[in-house]
Write a protein that holds these residues in place. Structure first.
Motif, PDB file in Angstrom:
ATOM      1  N   SER A   1       0.856  -1.184   0.000  1.00 59.22           N
ATOM      2  CA  SER A   1       0.000   0.000   0.000  1.00 59.22           C
ATOM      3  C   SER A   1       0.893   1.236   0.000  1.00 59.22           C
ATOM      4  N   PRO A   2       0.351   2.398  -0.328  1.00 56.98           N
ATOM      5  CA  PRO A   2       1.156   3.618  -0.271  1.00 56.98           C
ATOM      6  C   PRO A   2       1.730   3.875   1.119  1.00 56.98           C
TER       7      PRO A   2
ATOM      8  N   SER B   1       0.761  -1.511  -4.843  1.00 52.41           N
ATOM      9  CA  SER B   1       0.420  -0.119  -4.541  1.00 52.41           C
ATOM     10  C   SER B   1      -0.005   0.645  -5.791  1.00 52.41           C
TER      11      SER B   1
ATOM     12  N   ARG C   1      -4.649   6.872  -4.792  1.00 51.26           N
ATOM     13  CA  ARG C   1      -3.609   5.904  -4.429  1.00 51.26           C
ATOM     14  C   ARG C   1      -2.479   5.907  -5.450  1.00 51.26           C
TER      15      ARG C   1
END
Length: 305
Positions: A157-158, A219, A234
């Motif tokens: 994920s970021p 991501s 995102r």
């Protein structure tokens, strides 16, 4: 003789003495002046200043050996078979004529085999670079190539991306590691590719999107066809982090007189589907590896950094 006569005689002698002294002084000054312009120089002609020797350029445009550090891109991942390294087509040190790697272009066929080394690792992040650099430095290479950073942005994920400050510390540590062991080695640093463009190109292929689900750069690539506000935000955050990483690479490289950054050339290159692996539609294909080699060769052999 009267006192006046003796006085006149004394004054005459003093005048003659002063005249002789003046002549000798003028002669001495004349000799000194000749020495200042060269004893054999004609009158009025000054000695020409000799040009200062030109300094030896710090950057050698034809290094005799190449070592590579970085991640899966430099290992030729997915360029030959699915989910496998293929270092023979690496843009940096590969031996495939189809790619014509940087090492092949600089060293020629035989020396590209004997005088180039690939220490990159698939999945490596910037934190792994100091260790790779220590290995590369043992070879005392004349040129070291760096292409790393994509995996720092390609996380679950970021929120789990490598912080920019940590990225900087790790890269500075890697450069310092090289400088301690091989202070005169040259460093070519590639920018991190435009991950958002790779998403936009690769998402046109159904097979590629299925491979992405195995965990390739989630991501950026997760839910490839979703373009709502959350997905867009995102991807934008990942893209911004890549740009921040490239800023770090530029700044650290500029502080080292033996380093050349590609000035964003890899980031700005518009990779199309021909340049993407037909196994995962994200990593460079052989064609893409060849384009990376061209960019690197132009940067390394340019007259000015």
């Amino acid at each position: 003789m009267s006192g006046r006569g003796r006085a006149g005689m004394g004054q005459g002698m003093r005048r003659r003495s002063l005249t002789v002294l003046a002549v000798l002084t003028v002669a001495a000054v004349g000799v000194t002046g000749c020495d200042a312009v060269g004893g054999d120089s004609p009158p009025g002609e000054e000695k020409k200043a000799q040009p200062a020797p030109r300094p030896t350029p710090v950057w050698d445009r034809s290094p005799d050996s190449v070592a590579a550090v970085g991640d899966s891109i430099t290992r030729g991942f997915d360029a030959c078979t699915v989910l496998s390294d293929c270092p023979e087509v690496s843009w940096a040190t590969g031996t495939s004529p189809e790619v014509a790697s940087l090492a092949l272009r600089l060293l020629g066929g035989d020396r590209a085999v004997s005088h180039s080394w690939n220490y990159a690792k698939t999945g490596a992040r910037m934190a792994d670079l100091p260790g790779q650099m220590a290995q590369a430095a043992t070879r005392l290479p004349e040129l070291v190539t760096v292409l790393a950073g994509a995996n720092d942005a390609c996380r679950e994920s970021p929120e789990s991306m490598t912080p920019v400050a940590d990225f900087r510390d790790d890269f500075e540590d890697a450069v310092a590691t090289l400088r301690r062991a091989a202070p005169k080695a040259q460093l070519y640093v590639s920018s991190v590719p435009d991950l958002k463009r790779l998403w936009s190109e690769g998402r046109t292929n159904p097979l590629g999107k299925q491979v992405w689900k195995l965990g390739i750069c989630p991501s950026m690539l997760a839910d490839a066809d979703v373009v709502d506000a959350a997905a867009t935000a995102r991807r934008e955050s990942v893209q911004q982090r890549v740009e921040d990483y490239n800023g770090v690479l530029r700044e650290v490289c500029e502080a080292d007189e033996r380093c050349r950054f590609d000035d964003g050339a890899v980031y700005e290159y518009r990779f199309g589907t021909d340049q993407l692996s037909h196994w995962d539609w994200f990593h460079p294909s052989k064609n893409g590896q060849a384009r990376l080699a061209e960019i690197a060769y132009e940067a390394v052999t340019a007259k000015e950094g």
